[in-house]
Design an enzyme around this catalytic site. Structure first.
Site, PDB file in Angstrom:
ATOM      1  N   GLU A 192      -5.157  -0.926   1.415  1.00 35.15           N
ATOM      2  CA  GLU A 192      -4.338   0.257   1.693  1.00 35.15           C
ATOM      3  C   GLU A 192      -5.190   1.518   1.534  1.00 35.15           C
ATOM      4  O   GLU A 192      -4.966   2.523   2.201  1.00 35.15           O
ATOM      5  CB  GLU A 192      -3.111   0.307   0.763  1.00 35.15           C
TER       6      GLU A 192
ATOM      7  N   GLY B 142       0.563   5.430  -5.393  1.00 34.33           N
ATOM      8  CA  GLY B 142       1.307   4.211  -5.734  1.00 34.33           C
ATOM      9  C   GLY B 142       0.409   3.089  -6.236  1.00 34.33           C
ATOM     10  O   GLY B 142       0.676   2.464  -7.261  1.00 34.33           O
TER      11      GLY B 142
ATOM     12  N   LYS C 287       7.638   0.963   8.970  1.00 29.86           N
ATOM     13  CA  LYS C 287       8.857   1.295   8.210  1.00 29.86           C
ATOM     14  C   LYS C 287       9.859   1.992   9.121  1.00 29.86           C
ATOM     15  O   LYS C 287      11.045   1.685   9.119  1.00 29.86           O
ATOM     16  CB  LYS C 287       8.523   2.263   7.062  1.00 29.86           C
TER      17      LYS C 287
ATOM     18  N   LYS D 210       8.004   5.454  -6.846  1.00 27.80           N
ATOM     19  CA  LYS D 210       7.515   6.836  -6.856  1.00 27.80           C
ATOM     20  C   LYS D 210       8.494   7.739  -6.102  1.00 27.80           C
ATOM     21  O   LYS D 210       8.876   8.793  -6.563  1.00 27.80           O
ATOM     22  CB  LYS D 210       6.121   6.880  -6.229  1.00 27.80           C
TER      23      LYS D 210
END
Ligand code: F6P
Length: 545
Positions: free
Chosen positions: A359, A273, A502, A213
């Protein structure tokens, strides 16, 4: 009571929640499912429901007619009806990111009035048409590699929602693959999947789809770089143009990577996503099952969407599944839920649902920024039966924890002989029965044989696993997650919980490679880095010999 603004009130303050708590305390916490069956000869009919091609038996649950009535009241009081309309209308229900949530628009027809007026929605059909032209061109041998050979191997490079959907669905629909086409995927950051794959690939017949994405995700970009170098080394620099396609919302990044403008398939920021299989993210799937199969998947999902939007709550599969899950999660204190498909082609189904559910609903802050005052998303796990029977079912039957189960059961074999699927069916039925009925040891000396029973399950029956029923099944769980989120008052559509890790990984990359004096901020990570550097040093020496 009037529907509230969706999720605006703390669920535990709602009258139905309080009533459920007292019903649990007084009537249900020591209730037995067997007794509920004994009390009601029609229990199976009363606690089962069909929608589209799916049939849900939820009679093997610790749920009475009163429980169901109160749970349905809870859905009304929490504003689930308004929440559903807000989503289909295209309201910006993803409040933290300020955007609508319109995966339902990806499979809607114009008359469904989904997200009308939201930018991009009107382009859904033209993107599907572009995908169809590409997919059909590949299958007809009109779109080929540089040497003019037809493509036989499709490699999807993506991660999370840009991997799990195509991987799960292509495996589930293995029996629908076009003759001669093969699906592969590469997702994990360590690069081993790519290395293991290339030995089996013929570059001339390989089409690589970069699926992201954002087109910035570290894992996908490093794997894409590996793939690009490999392709260049095999067929020369010019091959990139003909051997790479991409699905992304980031047109500038696709440009920079060098994706052929005719091989780019866009989607929109209102596609999350984990909800993106229905968009161009499904390109690799469409390439193996064909565009007709992909459209069937969309049709199946649309059927479930229409059911979800229009069926009264007492007959609404996603609403019922969500309410049952909330009952165990919030009143019985169940920590997890297990997913048990009885068709090995669904071997990545639990992994797909892990991202979808965890998620989406693994949140501890409400939409209004306040802490949630109740438990939210359960831990989702699972494996296909009967493999799982020889692994973790021991704990399901005799362990100390309550683990509500969803059995997914196709009746027709999706590939082997029916007699083997019949074995799978009998195993599935035996397991849900054993969980519910248990077994009393004949003497105290044999207490170890006792199965306490009274362990709840849903069974979702489908005639056969095909693109249409898979679409229905996936949409069913998507909407289940949505209903839970509305009741808990959380935003099911952001994922800030994956951002911190991340960021930290980025800042640790230099420290791991030892290229800089970068240091970790805590003693444990510093200690581990020291050990890692030591090991790398020794390994380098060993490798030189
Ligand atoms: O893991 C977090 C996440 O943002 C997922 O939500 C998403 O599906 C995945 O990363 C991949 O993101 P992208 O498609 O942008 O590469």
């Amino acid at each position: 009571m009037q529907d509230a603004e969706p999720g605006s009130r703390f669920p535990a303050d709602l009258p139905a929640w309080l009533a459920l708590q007292s019903h649990y305390d007084k009537d249900m916490h020591s209730q037995s499912i067997a007794a509920l069956f004994a009390d009601d000869a029609n229990r199976f009919d009363q606690f089962s429901i069909g929608a589209a091609d799916l049939f849900l038996d939820y009679s093997k649950n610790l749920i009475s007619a009163k429980t169901r009535e109160l749970l349905l009241d809870l859905a009304g009081e929490a504003g689930v009806g308004q929440g559903i309309e807000a989503m289909f209308r295209g309201d910006a229900i993803n409040n933290t990111e300020g955007r609508p949530v319109l995966h339902v628009a990806l499979r809607a027809a114009a008359e469904d009035q989904v997200g009308t007026g939201v930018a991009g929605v009107a382009d859904v059909q033209s993107t599907l048409a572009a995908m169809a032209a590409f997919v059909d061109g590949v299958h007809a041998g009109e779109i080929t590699g540089v040497s003019g050979q037809s493509f036989t191997d499709v490699v999807n490079i993506g991660i999370g929602g840009s991997d799990l959907g195509p991987v799960m669905a292509s495996r589930a629909l293995r029996h629908c693959w076009k003759p001669g086409m093969r699906f592969h995927s590469v997702s994990n950051v360590d690069g081993t999947q790519w290395i293991d794959l290339t030995s089996a690939l013929d570059a001339e017949k390989t089409l690589i789809i970069i699926c992201s994405k954002t087109f910035t995700t570290q894992e996908t970009m490093s794997n894409a770089a590996l793939a690009r170098e490999w392709m260049k080394s095999q067929l020369g620099d010019n091959a990139i143009d003909q051997h790479f396609a991409a699905a992304s919302t980031n047109h500038a990044a696709m440009d920079k990577f060098g994706i052929n403008p005719d091989y780019r398939f866009g989607f929109w920021d209102w596609v999350g996503g984990r909800y993106s299989l229905w968009s161009a993210v499904g390109l690799s799937l469409a390439l193996v099952i064909g565009m007709d199969g992909f459209r069937e998947l969309l049709r199946g999902a649309r059927e479930m969407d229409r059911h979800f939007r229009t069926a009264p709550f007492e007959q609404n599969l996603p609403v019922l599944l969500a309410l049952i899950a909330i009952w165990y999660n919030n009143f019985f204190g169940a920590e997890s839920q297990v997913i048990l498909p009885y068709d090995n082609r669904l071997d990545r189904f639990a992994a797909y649902l892990q991202q979808l559910q965890m998620e989406s609903n693994g949140k501890s802050v409400r939409r209004d920024g306040q802490p949630v005052a109740v438990q939210t998303g359960a831990v989702i796990w699972g494996e296909p039966g009967s493999n799982a029977q020889h692994s973790f079912y021991q704990l399901l039957h005799q362990g100390t924890r309550l683990v509500p189960a969803d059995f997914i059961l196709p009746v027709q074999s999706s590939g082997a002989t029916q007699s083997l699927q019949d074995l799978a069916i009998s195993n599935c039925l035996a397991q849900s029965e054993a969980l519910m009925d248990g077994y009393a040891a004949e003497s105290e000396d044999e207490a170890y044989r006792t199965h306490p029973g009274n362990r709840p399950s849903n069974t979702i029956l489908l005639e056969k696993l095909d693109p249409g029923t898979l679409g229905q099944l996936l949409a069913l769980y998507e909407h289940k997650v949505f209903v839970e989120g509305v009741i808990w008052g959380i935003n099911s559509f952001d994922q800030y919980g994956v951002e911190l890790g991340k960021r930290l990984a980025k800042s640790l990359t230099d420290a791991v490679s030892g290229d800089s004096g970068a240091v970790a901020s805590n003693a444990s990570t510093r200690g581990l880095l020291g050990k890692i550097h030591g090991m790398k040093k020794r390994l380098n020496v060993a490798l030189r010999h």
